[in-house]
Design an enzyme around this catalytic site. Structure first.
Site, PDB file in Angstrom:
ATOM      1  N   HIS A 117       1.206   4.097   1.800  1.00 42.28           N
ATOM      2  CA  HIS A 117       1.796   4.720   3.022  1.00 42.28           C
ATOM      3  C   HIS A 117       3.476   4.829   3.129  1.00 42.28           C
ATOM      4  CE1 HIS A 117      -2.026   4.045   5.475  1.00 42.28           C
ATOM      5  NE2 HIS A 117      -2.210   5.097   4.580  1.00 42.28           N
ATOM      6  N   HIS A 143      -7.812  -0.837   5.139  1.00 41.82           N
ATOM      7  CA  HIS A 143      -6.551   0.089   5.800  1.00 41.82           C
ATOM      8  C   HIS A 143      -6.446   1.272   4.845  1.00 41.82           C
ATOM      9  CE1 HIS A 143      -3.088   1.497   8.157  1.00 41.82           C
ATOM     10  NE2 HIS A 143      -2.241   1.445   7.131  1.00 41.82           N
ATOM     11  N   ASP A 191      -0.450  -3.807   6.334  1.00 41.49           N
ATOM     12  CA  ASP A 191      -1.250  -3.255   7.620  1.00 41.49           C
ATOM     13  C   ASP A 191      -2.762  -3.742   7.622  1.00 41.49           C
ATOM     14  OD1 ASP A 191       1.318  -2.102   8.167  1.00 41.49           O
ATOM     15  OD2 ASP A 191       0.623  -0.204   7.838  1.00 41.49           O
ATOM     16  N   ASP A 199       5.834   4.834   5.238  1.00 43.65           N
ATOM     17  CA  ASP A 199       6.579   3.981   5.895  1.00 43.65           C
ATOM     18  C   ASP A 199       6.520   2.573   5.194  1.00 43.65           C
ATOM     19  OD1 ASP A 199       3.957   3.520   6.610  1.00 43.65           O
ATOM     20  OD2 ASP A 199       4.688   2.487   8.366  1.00 43.65           O
ATOM     21  N   HIS A 200       6.042   2.276   4.250  1.00 46.49           N
ATOM     22  CA  HIS A 200       6.038   1.217   3.361  1.00 46.49           C
ATOM     23  C   HIS A 200       6.729   1.267   2.103  1.00 46.49           C
ATOM     24  CE1 HIS A 200       3.495  -1.571   6.085  1.00 46.49           C
ATOM     25  NE2 HIS A 200       3.391  -0.303   6.723  1.00 46.49           N
ATOM     26  N   HIS A 212       4.041  -4.459  10.797  1.00 46.85           N
ATOM     27  CA  HIS A 212       4.405  -3.774  11.936  1.00 46.85           C
ATOM     28  C   HIS A 212       4.580  -4.837  13.571  1.00 46.85           C
ATOM     29  CE1 HIS A 212       4.207   0.421  10.929  1.00 46.85           C
ATOM     30  NE2 HIS A 212       3.206  -0.252  10.007  1.00 46.85           N
ATOM     31  N   HIS A 219       0.915  -1.101  -0.194  1.00 48.81           N
ATOM     32  CA  HIS A 219       0.016   0.169   0.192  1.00 48.81           C
ATOM     33  C   HIS A 219       0.947   1.172   0.180  1.00 48.81           C
ATOM     34  CE1 HIS A 219       0.874  -0.521   4.242  1.00 48.81           C
ATOM     35  NE2 HIS A 219       0.326   0.434   4.527  1.00 48.81           N
TER      36      HIS A 219
END
Length: 255
Positions: free
Chosen positions: A54, A109, A126, A56-57, A164, A52
């Site tokens: 985001h 998400h 996530d 942080d990915h 995570h 996805h």
């Protein structure tokens, strides 16, 4: 083939599958630094899978592409992911090096979230966490529940590789929801031991999640009763309503 979790930021995992010859599949590299460090030790990235958009990915993708211009970058149909060599949707099959993965659409998400299933592993970003699930930033409860139902239907020995390390905090909530679950008590003890030794609690067999994760046990009488007592839902409430109430409860939970 071996699975390795590269730590990033405060609690992210960048998952890698490494072949015997060093070729590697990299999943959700939010930070390039751990991957570059692993490359200095012999890792040879051949493909990147993105679940996805985001940051942080995906934040490390540009740097990895600059280092390895031929790197295959597989991403969902999502304009917020700017760099990809292939866009995939539900039902697609990804073949890269010795690995083959099927793509599942798992919105909730985010609206374009996908998961990759293959080689006995589930890379779910996530959407699903051990003993929990992702927050619904863009999707509806019905969408998220349908996505979790799809993941729950995979073979029970599938290794769940979440994005995570949230397991310890998720366990505290799960125990409030389902305090009489003996399997959950055992899992929590394992988690405490693992984290005390600074070991990842992941991957985890899907079977463990099916017996312990309240978000995969919406139909369990104990979970429904706990949600009804907390939220005042009627005994015959729809599954999506039970799930939505459980997620709201988790959103406001403090251990």
């Amino acid at each position: 083939m071996r699975l390795q979790a590269l730590r990033a930021f405060e609690d992210n995992y960048i998952w890698t599958l490494v072949a015997d010859d060093g070729r590697a599949l990299v999943v959700d590299p939010g930070d390039a630094a751990p991957v570059l460090s692993a490359a200095d030790a012999g890792l040879r990235p051949e493909a990147v899978l993105l679940t996805h958009h985001h940051d942080d990915h995906i934040g490390g993708v540009a740097a990895l592409h600059a280092r390895w211009p031929a790197l295959a970058i597989v991403a969902p149909e999502e304009p917020r992911i700017p760099l990809a060599t292939r866009r995939v949707g539900d039902g697609a099959r990804v073949e890269a090096g010795p690995w083959t993965f099927d793509v599942l659409s798992v919105p909730g998400h985010t609206r374009s979230h996908v998961a990759f299933v293959g080689q006995g592993h589930l890379f779910c970003g996530d959407t699903l966490f051990s003993l929990g699930c992702g927050r619904m930033f863009e999707g509806t409860p019905a969408q998220m529940l349908a996505s979790l139902d799809r993941l729950a239907a995979l073979p029970a020995d599938t290794l769940v590789c979440c994005g995570h390390e949230y397991t310890r905090s998720n366990a505290a909530f799960a125990r409030v929801v389902d305090p009489d679950n003996a399997a959950l008590r055992r899992r929590e003890q394992e988690i405490v031991s693992m984290r005390s030794a600074d070991r990842p609690t992941l991957p985890v067999p899907l079977q463990d999640e099916l017996t312990c994760n309240p978000f995969l046990r919406i139909d369990a009488p104990a979970v429904r009763a706990a949600v009804a007592a907390h939220d005042g839902l009627a005994p015959g409430a729809a599954r999506a309503d039970v799930f939505a109430a459980l997620r709201r409860w988790k959103d406001g939970f403090r251990a």
